[in-house]
Each structure stands twice: as structure tokens, then as C-alpha cells.
Write a protein that holds these residues in place. Sequence first.
Motif, short mmCIF file in Angstrom:
data_model
loop_
_atom_site.label_atom_id
_atom_site.label_comp_id
_atom_site.label_asym_id
_atom_site.label_seq_id
_atom_site.Cartn_x
_atom_site.Cartn_y
_atom_site.Cartn_z
N SER A 95 0.87 -1.19 0.00
CA SER A 95 0.00 0.00 0.00
C SER A 95 0.89 1.23 0.00
CB SER A 95 -0.89 0.02 1.24
OG SER A 95 -1.71 -1.12 1.25
N GLN A 96 0.73 2.07 -1.01
CA GLN A 96 1.58 3.25 -1.15
C GLN A 96 0.75 4.52 -1.04
OE1 GLN A 96 3.35 2.60 -5.00
NE2 GLN A 96 4.70 0.99 -4.24
N PRO A 97 0.93 5.28 0.06
CA PRO A 97 0.19 6.55 0.18
C PRO A 97 0.71 7.55 -0.85
CG PRO A 97 1.75 6.30 2.00
CD PRO A 97 1.79 5.02 1.20
N GLN A 98 -0.22 8.30 -1.43
CA GLN A 98 0.11 9.31 -2.44
C GLN A 98 -0.25 10.68 -1.87
OE1 GLN A 98 1.45 8.07 -5.59
NE2 GLN A 98 1.50 6.32 -4.18
N GLY A 99 0.73 11.45 -1.50
CA GLY A 99 0.48 12.78 -0.98
C GLY A 99 0.53 12.84 0.54
N PHE A 100 0.57 14.05 1.05
CA PHE A 100 0.75 14.30 2.48
C PHE A 100 -0.41 13.76 3.32
CE2 PHE A 100 0.42 17.04 6.25
CZ PHE A 100 1.66 16.77 6.82
#
Length: 94
Positions: free
Chosen positions: A54-59
Motif C-alpha cells: 500500500s503506497q500513500p500518495q500525498g501528504f
Amino acid sequence: MLFGKPATAEKWITEAVENSYYRTRAEDGGFVFLTTVAITERDGIMTLTSAHDSQPQGFAARLMSIPMGLLFKGVARNAILQDLNDIKAAVERV
């Protein structure tokens, strides 16, 4: 269900090798979800493996990922176990 909302995301297959593995990608809520499912055979024993990222995109997604990491592990584990049990049941019917 996750936080009272349906925990579903549309996936698409990004790569596949027949009788070997496939990779999927899904995007939802500021995250990219990558999965690889592979099947191998050794000495007549079939092994199914699954890897998830799972890769968070953005702050905002990065901030959300901190508490979600702890909560999501149990939810993901249960979903994966259910998937594996469903696959096992289908294979045993054949």
C-alpha cells in the motif's frame, strides 16, 4: 467494511504470466494498492503466495497511513485468509 464504509476498490491486472503469477493495481482514497499472486510447484506440492503493498500518495494519505497501518493489518489479514479459503475450496471441488 472499513470505518463504516464499504472497503472495496476496483482492481486491474497490470502484468500476468500464465501458470506463474499476476499483478494487480488499485487506487482509492489517496493510496495505490499493488498485489502480486504467484503459484509455484515443487515436488508435487503447489504453493500460492500473495504479496501486498500500500503506497500513500500525498501528504494527507501519509498521515492517514500511520493509524491505518495498525488497524488495516487485521482487516487485510482476514480478507486475505478468506480469499485463500475460497481458492482452496474451489480447487478442492475440481
